[in-house]
Design a protein around this motif. Sequence first.
Motif, PDB file in Angstrom:
ATOM      1  N   SER A  62      11.061 -72.551  37.282  1.00  0.00           N
ATOM      2  CA  SER A  62      10.968 -71.148  36.887  1.00  0.00           C
ATOM      3  C   SER A  62       9.513 -70.710  37.048  1.00  0.00           C
ATOM      4  O   SER A  62       8.741 -70.675  36.086  1.00  0.00           O
ATOM      5  N   PRO A  63       9.116 -70.396  38.292  1.00  0.00           N
ATOM      6  CA  PRO A  63       7.700 -70.107  38.563  1.00  0.00           C
ATOM      7  C   PRO A  63       7.243 -68.778  37.964  1.00  0.00           C
ATOM      8  O   PRO A  63       8.041 -67.873  37.720  1.00  0.00           O
ATOM      9  N   ASP A  64       5.956 -68.696  37.733  1.00  0.00           N
ATOM     10  CA  ASP A  64       5.331 -67.464  37.249  1.00  0.00           C
ATOM     11  C   ASP A  64       3.984 -67.338  37.956  1.00  0.00           C
ATOM     12  O   ASP A  64       3.110 -68.181  37.759  1.00  0.00           O
ATOM     13  N   PRO A  65       3.812 -66.320  38.833  1.00  0.00           N
ATOM     14  CA  PRO A  65       4.695 -65.180  39.060  1.00  0.00           C
ATOM     15  C   PRO A  65       5.902 -65.533  39.926  1.00  0.00           C
ATOM     16  O   PRO A  65       5.941 -66.600  40.544  1.00  0.00           O
ATOM     17  N   ARG A  66       6.850 -64.604  39.962  1.00  0.00           N
ATOM     18  CA  ARG A  66       8.054 -64.714  40.782  1.00  0.00           C
ATOM     19  C   ARG A  66       7.922 -63.714  41.925  1.00  0.00           C
ATOM     20  O   ARG A  66       7.393 -62.615  41.739  1.00  0.00           O
ATOM     21  N   THR A  67       8.400 -64.067  43.113  1.00  0.00           N
ATOM     22  CA  THR A  67       8.332 -63.159  44.260  1.00  0.00           C
ATOM     23  C   THR A  67       9.677 -62.470  44.438  1.00  0.00           C
ATOM     24  O   THR A  67      10.715 -63.133  44.523  1.00  0.00           O
ATOM     25  N   VAL A  68       9.663 -61.138  44.474  1.00  0.00           N
ATOM     26  CA  VAL A  68      10.897 -60.367  44.581  1.00  0.00           C
ATOM     27  C   VAL A  68      10.752 -59.313  45.671  1.00  0.00           C
ATOM     28  O   VAL A  68       9.641 -58.917  46.047  1.00  0.00           O
ATOM     29  N   LEU A  69      11.878 -58.853  46.160  1.00  0.00           N
ATOM     30  CA  LEU A  69      11.933 -57.784  47.159  1.00  0.00           C
ATOM     31  C   LEU A  69      12.898 -56.717  46.660  1.00  0.00           C
ATOM     32  O   LEU A  69      14.048 -57.013  46.349  1.00  0.00           O
ATOM     33  N   LEU A  70      12.418 -55.493  46.565  1.00  0.00           N
ATOM     34  CA  LEU A  70      13.282 -54.382  46.194  1.00  0.00           C
ATOM     35  C   LEU A  70      13.953 -53.865  47.467  1.00  0.00           C
ATOM     36  O   LEU A  70      13.253 -53.533  48.432  1.00  0.00           O
ATOM     37  N   PRO A  71      15.276 -53.820  47.524  1.00  0.00           N
ATOM     38  CA  PRO A  71      15.961 -53.426  48.766  1.00  0.00           C
ATOM     39  C   PRO A  71      15.460 -52.115  49.349  1.00  0.00           C
ATOM     40  O   PRO A  71      15.328 -51.985  50.574  1.00  0.00           O
ATOM     41  N   ARG A  72      15.145 -51.140  48.505  1.00  0.00           N
ATOM     42  CA  ARG A  72      14.686 -49.843  49.005  1.00  0.00           C
ATOM     43  C   ARG A  72      13.218 -49.851  49.399  1.00  0.00           C
ATOM     44  O   ARG A  72      12.676 -48.822  49.813  1.00  0.00           O
ATOM     45  N   ALA A  73      12.555 -51.000  49.230  1.00  0.00           N
ATOM     46  CA  ALA A  73      11.144 -51.110  49.610  1.00  0.00           C
ATOM     47  C   ALA A  73      10.939 -52.100  50.745  1.00  0.00           C
ATOM     48  O   ALA A  73       9.796 -52.477  51.030  1.00  0.00           O
TER      49      ALA A  73
END
Length: 248
Positions: A62-73
């Motif tokens: 459970s890494p911190d920070p986490r890498t995310v992608l917003l579909p609309r971005a």
Amino acid sequence: MSIPWLDPRDPESAFPPADTALRHPDGLLAAGGDLSVRRLLRAYRSGIFPWYETGQPILWWSPDPRTVLLPRAVRIRRSLRKRLRNRPWRVTFDCAFDRTIAACAGPRPYADGTWITPEMLTAYERLHEAGHAHSVEVWNEAERLIGGLYGVAIGRVFFGESMFSHESDASKVALVHLARHLAAWRYPLIDCQLSSPHVLSLGAVPVTRIEFVAFLVRYCPLEGHPSPWEVDPALDVAAWDPGAGGGQ
């Protein structure tokens, strides 16, 4: 420093709190347990995922920070936009999950092994059969599978696991098609787990674990798109401008 061990005989055994991963490098949280559908779903809902190699015990992160992608971005560069407009390839959803995950587990020029062990492959195929794991496939003119990705969907969150590409941009085409549909289906988040130049080039950003878990608490309980997934021909990827807002 000791790591909590999960009992493989007890699928109900609880994970330690995710914030205890701060004590270990890279967010290592626990070891052991099993890869049952029940345990995997519990892990993802808690912001935890398995990642290990052959010869190691099951390791949970459970890494911190986490890498995310917003579909609309999602970022669609000019060369990728041109390829999408030329439509050289056919894209499908959930038509070849077993072949897609096997391709993701294949040898890479930059790595000696793979984290998608035979045990992991079987576990995610079970998730797919249960309607929780999905694949995006890219086919060339000869109907050869040349790229794709797979991941786990819970509620309105898609947890990306791995992608592959046998031709330039094939995995990016898969991801843009996925993002286009997730935006239309009101999925606000694609979990990319860890940072890499590839996902960052597509618009992924880091968030804190607290922010990520807050997303999960809000969106995992919601009703997601029914399985199996299918490509909607009305969603024109080539003409889509993610920055314009609005999934439809």
